[in-house]
Scaffold this motif. Structure first.
Motif, PDB file in Angstrom:
ATOM      1  N   ALA A 186       0.782  -1.223   0.000  1.00  0.00           N
ATOM      2  CA  ALA A 186       0.000   0.000   0.000  1.00  0.00           C
ATOM      3  C   ALA A 186       0.823   1.287   0.000  1.00  0.00           C
TER       4      ALA A 186
ATOM      5  N   LEU B 197       0.026   4.194  -2.347  1.00  0.00           N
ATOM      6  CA  LEU B 197      -1.085   3.854  -3.234  1.00  0.00           C
ATOM      7  C   LEU B 197      -2.393   4.450  -2.726  1.00  0.00           C
ATOM      8  N   THR B 198      -3.322   4.634  -3.633  1.00  0.00           N
ATOM      9  CA  THR B 198      -4.644   5.141  -3.288  1.00  0.00           C
ATOM     10  C   THR B 198      -5.673   4.060  -3.565  1.00  0.00           C
ATOM     11  N   ALA B 199      -6.583   3.869  -2.626  1.00  0.00           N
ATOM     12  CA  ALA B 199      -7.684   2.917  -2.781  1.00  0.00           C
ATOM     13  C   ALA B 199      -8.974   3.695  -2.989  1.00  0.00           C
TER      14      ALA B 199
ATOM     15  N   LEU C  34      -8.426   0.329   5.469  1.00  0.00           N
ATOM     16  CA  LEU C  34      -7.433   0.510   4.403  1.00  0.00           C
ATOM     17  C   LEU C  34      -6.376   1.544   4.794  1.00  0.00           C
ATOM     18  N   THR C  35      -6.774   2.596   5.514  1.00  0.00           N
ATOM     19  CA  THR C  35      -5.790   3.590   5.952  1.00  0.00           C
ATOM     20  C   THR C  35      -4.802   2.980   6.939  1.00  0.00           C
TER      21      THR C  35
ATOM     22  N   CYS D  11      -3.651   0.126   6.707  1.00  0.00           N
ATOM     23  CA  CYS D  11      -2.725  -0.658   5.876  1.00  0.00           C
ATOM     24  C   CYS D  11      -1.789   0.249   5.084  1.00  0.00           C
TER      25      CYS D  11
ATOM     26  N   TYR E  12      -2.849   2.791   2.901  1.00  0.00           N
ATOM     27  CA  TYR E  12      -3.451   3.389   1.711  1.00  0.00           C
ATOM     28  C   TYR E  12      -3.959   4.801   1.994  1.00  0.00           C
ATOM     29  N   ASP E  13      -3.889   5.672   1.000  1.00  0.00           N
ATOM     30  CA  ASP E  13      -4.702   6.873   0.975  1.00  0.00           C
ATOM     31  C   ASP E  13      -6.028   6.399   0.398  1.00  0.00           C
ATOM     32  N   VAL E  14      -7.140   6.894   0.925  1.00  0.00           N
ATOM     33  CA  VAL E  14      -8.441   6.365   0.522  1.00  0.00           C
ATOM     34  C   VAL E  14      -9.342   7.470   0.022  1.00  0.00           C
TER      35      VAL E  14
END
Length: 100
Positions: free
Chosen positions: A40, A43-45, A59-60, A62, A64-66
């Protein structure tokens, strides 16, 4: 045949204080096994139908930017209430928030 749920019905659902369950530990394990939190970094989800942000929040954690999108503005408002540092972004016709 599946039923169509209107935006108004979702708004009423969230306005009544209802939401969805948190991400369960077995789901986290499956996600991490198949995707991996280390992947992640940077990366952006995109969480479509993000509800009140439970999975987006996971997800954040982990890395990720969400970007969360939902048809119910009330869901986005509730996500932003408890997700410190996230910001709401105005988009015509849909509600959006992001973690960066």
């Amino acid at each position: 045949m599946s039923a169509v749920v209107t935006v108004g019905a979702w708004e009423a659902h969230y306005a009544a204080g209802r939401g969805f369950r948190p991400v369960m530990s077995n789901e986290q394990h499956i996600f991490e096994r198949h995707v991996g939190p280390a992947a992640a970094a940077g990366l952006t989800a995109l969480d479509i139908g993000c509800d009140t942000g439970e999975f987006a929040h996971y997800l954040t954690t982990c890395g990720y930017d969400v970007l969360g999108v939902d048809c119910a503005a009330t869901a986005i408002s509730r996500a932003c209430e408890w997700a410190v540092g996230w910001q709401r972004v105005g988009v015509s016709g849909i509600a959006v928030w992001m973690s960066w």
